[in-house]
Design an enzyme around this catalytic site. Structure first.
Site, PDB file in Angstrom:
ATOM      1  N   PHE A 112      43.719  17.495   4.112  1.00 29.12           N
ATOM      2  CA  PHE A 112      45.027  18.128   4.254  1.00 29.12           C
ATOM      3  C   PHE A 112      46.046  17.402   3.363  1.00 29.12           C
ATOM      4  CE2 PHE A 112      49.164  18.329   6.514  1.00 29.12           C
ATOM      5  CZ  PHE A 112      49.401  19.672   6.328  1.00 29.12           C
ATOM      6  N   GLN A 113      46.755  18.185   2.563  1.00 26.47           N
ATOM      7  CA  GLN A 113      47.783  17.661   1.652  1.00 26.47           C
ATOM      8  C   GLN A 113      47.245  16.624   0.666  1.00 26.47           C
ATOM      9  OE1 GLN A 113      51.352  16.700   3.967  1.00 26.47           O
ATOM     10  NE2 GLN A 113      51.987  18.832   3.763  1.00 26.47           N
ATOM     11  N   LYS A 162      47.573   6.059   2.117  1.00 23.69           N
ATOM     12  CA  LYS A 162      48.193   5.626   3.378  1.00 23.69           C
ATOM     13  C   LYS A 162      47.593   4.325   3.902  1.00 23.69           C
ATOM     14  CE  LYS A 162      49.219   7.124   8.075  1.00 23.69           C
ATOM     15  NZ  LYS A 162      50.527   7.646   8.464  1.00 23.69           N
ATOM     16  N   MET A 468      70.580  33.577 -22.496  1.00 21.58           N
ATOM     17  CA  MET A 468      69.954  33.177 -23.749  1.00 21.58           C
ATOM     18  C   MET A 468      68.807  34.131 -24.112  1.00 21.58           C
ATOM     19  SD  MET A 468      70.135  31.275 -26.280  1.00 21.58           S
ATOM     20  CE  MET A 468      70.775  29.609 -26.252  1.00 21.58           C
TER      21      MET A 468
END
Lengths: 573, 161
Positions: A112-113, A162, A468
């Site tokens: 996850f992540q 972590k 632009m």
């Protein structure tokens, strides 16, 4: 000996002199945030989106000269940094971006992540490293800051799993850095400089071209001395604008796609071009084999890879701009450039605007008033027409700073970068000049600016179009305005050129938007309202002020060199 | 376009190979072969890179490599005497008796080794320069019906004299 990774990180940041960190929390950086909460020296800024976060760190870094520091979580937190990292990389802005990462035991599991942010950013940063061993943490942080700010500065990514951050280990933070593959240039080759001087001495039409490297090196004062001493005319790139006061009689503006008429023609005619701190990007060279064809070229740059890449040069000088210019000052004598200056002045006169538009609200009027009202400000632009108008009309002096995304041309850069600049320079007036399109790309930062009680002025040049691109469509694509109208609704008729029909209202209503964020909003529709709006905005001391300038959709940026054409081949308007 | 050789000392670390390969891919540089292995110092790897480019691009490639923090040294071997060899493994299958005999003859003439043989198949090992291996691949391709090639890429070192 025993210190937690999070605690070493915070201590390291303090030792690096970090006082502000731009952070967005998440599960894999929550421990670092917890550590930040328990100290008082570093202020934590919470933006509303990680893309804005990295632009804020960028604006902070460019305006203070310090390293900008980002802290985001793994996965989407990290990937949202990508555009900002590339932006900083192109414009050589020192950043250290800390990204959270899943624990080392989960890396590779599609956890996850989890993303491989080092892999994703490998080609758009100066250096990226993942910490795999707790005892390397101190050294890696030290190296990250060193690499970011030395040599040609740039963004560095440090990925922090972590478990490493929770592990206790070596508590030392190295004093010195020794990286065998990285030895930034700290000297200048005297022989090369002497060659450059003798080339200059033989020149009849010498010209200085200054790029962003001059500002990064802090070489503005030395440059001014050099110009004053030699009397040689000077032109700049977008990133070089502001490195010499615009009012200086020898300064002729920017070169390039939207460069000034005189600057582009001077470049076309010069016989020795002394360029400092530019990589000769295609937007400034125009057609490569018609670039400064009459000139011998000297090129000072700190990055050897920038020399003789796009433009083959005659005398390469690998050096820091400040060091090179200071050494040059010892070698040069005054030149007689009167005739040459006179010649360029003729170009200047022949390009004066003939139009009589005194009554309309034009970009020139607005920027003219900004010039009058603010002599000592940091101006930050977004990307597009308003940026080129700013380049054309903004006056610069040594007290002012100009920040812009020159290399990558990142829409959405301006407003968050202005927030970063204001945080780094609380006593300076900060003015963001943006288009209506670019402002909306990071519009959520109104919450950040309001929450931080930042009195800053946001000038939105609203022409209801992505101007632009619209300009290119008008000039080169038969007025087929594909995907550029910002008033478009699904119910619009196919033939939107039907002038009898009124266009739907603009989305959003910027005044109501300002109000909803607890900020101020002013709409300016006529020339005589500009000054009072700016003055009123400057009086607001507790919250940002949006000034929406309603300008015509047909306003264009001129002169213009069509992409791929010679610089001498300008469309005047 | 000219054939070039670079020897590259890099940090022996995760992601360095990806960095170098990515540089070539991202900047549209032509990469012919790349070999890598650790050196006498286990913290350093050495790469041998074979590529084709014009002069300007080659200068830029060397500068871009030098720019990488992980690159310790870039050595251009192109114009200096160097010794290089590439390993080429060839499996010839579905051979007739005549073809097997031809395979053995080619091996003895061209200085390659037959390292395995069984029934209608031969396994050949050629340790030659890249150019000679190119010739060998061409020759075998012309003469045999089923040719399987594994090339190792060149390793190179500058000569003593």
């Amino acid at each position: 000996m025993n210190q937690k990774g999070t605690s070493l990180l915070i201590e390291a940041l303090k030792k690096e002199g970090v006082d502000t960190i731009f952070g967005y929390p998440g599960s894999y950086v929550i421990d670092i945030f917890d550590e930040l909460y328990q100290q008082k020296d570093i202020e934590l800024i919470l933006p509303r989106h990680e893309q804005a976060l990295v632009h804020e760190a960028d604006g902070y870094a460019r305006s203070t000269g310090k390293v900008g520091v980002c802290l985001v979580t793994s996965g989407p937190g990290a990937t949202n940094l990508v555009t900002g990292i590339a932006t900083a990389n192109y414009d050589s802005v020192p950043l250290v971006c800390f990204t959270g990462q899943v624990p080392t035991s989960l890396i590779g599991n599609d956890a996850f992540q989890e993303v491989d942010i080092i892999g994703i950013t490998r080609s758009i940063c100066k250096y990226g490293v993942s910490v795999r061993n707790r005892n390397d943490l101190g050294r890696i942080i030290k190296e990250a800051f060193y690499i970011a700010r030395t040599g040609k500065p740039g963004p560095v990514i440090v990925d922090l799993p972590k478990d490493i951050m929770l592990e206790t280990g070596d508590d030392s933070y190295p004093e010195e850095v020794n990286i065998r593959g990285y030895r930034p240039v700290m000297t200048v080759h005297p022989k090369q400089l002497e060659k450059a001087v003798s080339l200059l001495e033989g020149a009849k039409k010498p010209l200085f071209l200054v790029g962003g490297g001059v500002t990064i090196a802090g070489a503005q004062e030395a440059l001014l001395k050099l110009i004053n001493l030699t009397g040689i005319p000077v032109v700049s790139t977008i990133m070089g604008k502001g490195s010499i006061p615009t009012a200086h009689p020898n300064y002729y503006g920017n070169i390039g796609m939207h460069g000034s008429y005189a600057a582009n023609l001077a470049l076309n005619e010069c016989d020795v071009l002394f360029s400092v701190g530019t990589r000769f990007n295609d937007r400034i060279t125009g057609k490569i084999n018609e670039f400064a064809t009459k000139a011998k070229i000297i090129h000072v740059d700190i990055d050897p890879a920038s020399i003789s890449r796009n433009i083959v040069v005659d005398i390469p000088i690998v050096a820091d701009a400040k060091l090179a210019i200071e050494k040059l000052l010892e070698l040069v004598k005054p030149f007689d450039t009167r005739q040459w200056l006179q010649r360029i002045n003729e170009f200047k006169l022949s390009s004066s605007p003939m139009e009589n538009r005194e009554l309309e609200l034009t970009p020139e009027q607005i920027i003219g008033k900004i010039n009058e009202c603010f002599q000592d400000a940091i101006i930050v632009t977004d990307v597009g027409q308003h940026q080129m108008w700013t380049m054309k009309y903004l006056e610069m002096n040594p007290h002012k700073k100009l920040l812009t995304s020159g290399g990558l041309g990142t829409m959405g850069y301006g407003f968050p970068a202005a927030i970063g600049a204001k945080l780094g320079n609380p006593d300076k007036q900060v003015i963001c000049i943006s288009g209506d399109g670019g402002f909306q790309m990071n519009i959520q930062e109104m919450a950040t600016a309001s929450a931080l009680e930042l009195p800053m002025i946001i000038c939105i040049f609203n022409n209801s179009y992505l101007g632009m691109v619209r300009q290119w469509q008008e000039l080169f694509y038969g007025k087929r305005y594909a995907g550029t109208c910002m008033r478009y609704r699904r119910s619009c008729s196919q033939n939107c050129m039907d002038e009898t029909r009124e266009c739907p209202p603009y989305l959003p209503d910027f005044l109501k938007l300002a109000e909803s964020y607890g900020a101020y909003g002013i709409r300016v529709e006529a020339k005589d309202q500009i000054q009072s709006a700016l003055e009123q905005a400057a009086r607001n001391k507790k919250a940002p002020t949006i000034i929406e300038f309603i300008i015509g959709s047909e306003e264009k940026v001129f002169p213009m060199v069509k992409a791929g054409s010679s610089l001498a081949d300008m469309i005047i308007g | 376009m000219k054939k070039r050789w670079i020897a590259l000392y890099v940090e022996n670390d995760i992601g360095v190979l990806a960095k170098i390969a990515g540089l070539f891919a991202g900047k549209n540089y032509n990469l012919d072969s790349l070999t890598v292995g650790t050196t006498e110092d286990p913290s350093i790897s050495r790469m041998t890179i074979g590529l084709s480019s014009d002069d300007n691009t080659f200068e830029q490639i060397k500068k871009q490599l030098n720019r990488c923090i992980e690159v310790i040294k870039v050595i251009d071997l192109t114009n200096r005497p160097f010794y290089s060899k590439e390993i080429l493994l060839v499996k010839l299958s579905n051979c007739s008796r005549e073809e097997i005999e031809e395979g053995f003859r080619i091996a003895s003439v061209f200085g390659t080794t037959i390292v395995d043989y069984g029934g209608d198949a031969l396994l050949m090992e050629c340790v030659q320069t890249e150019a000679k291996n190119n010739d060998m691949v061409k020759l075998l391709g012309d003469k045999f019906r089923s040719v399987k090639i594994v090339r190792g890429g060149s390793a190179a070192i500058d000569r003593i004299n």
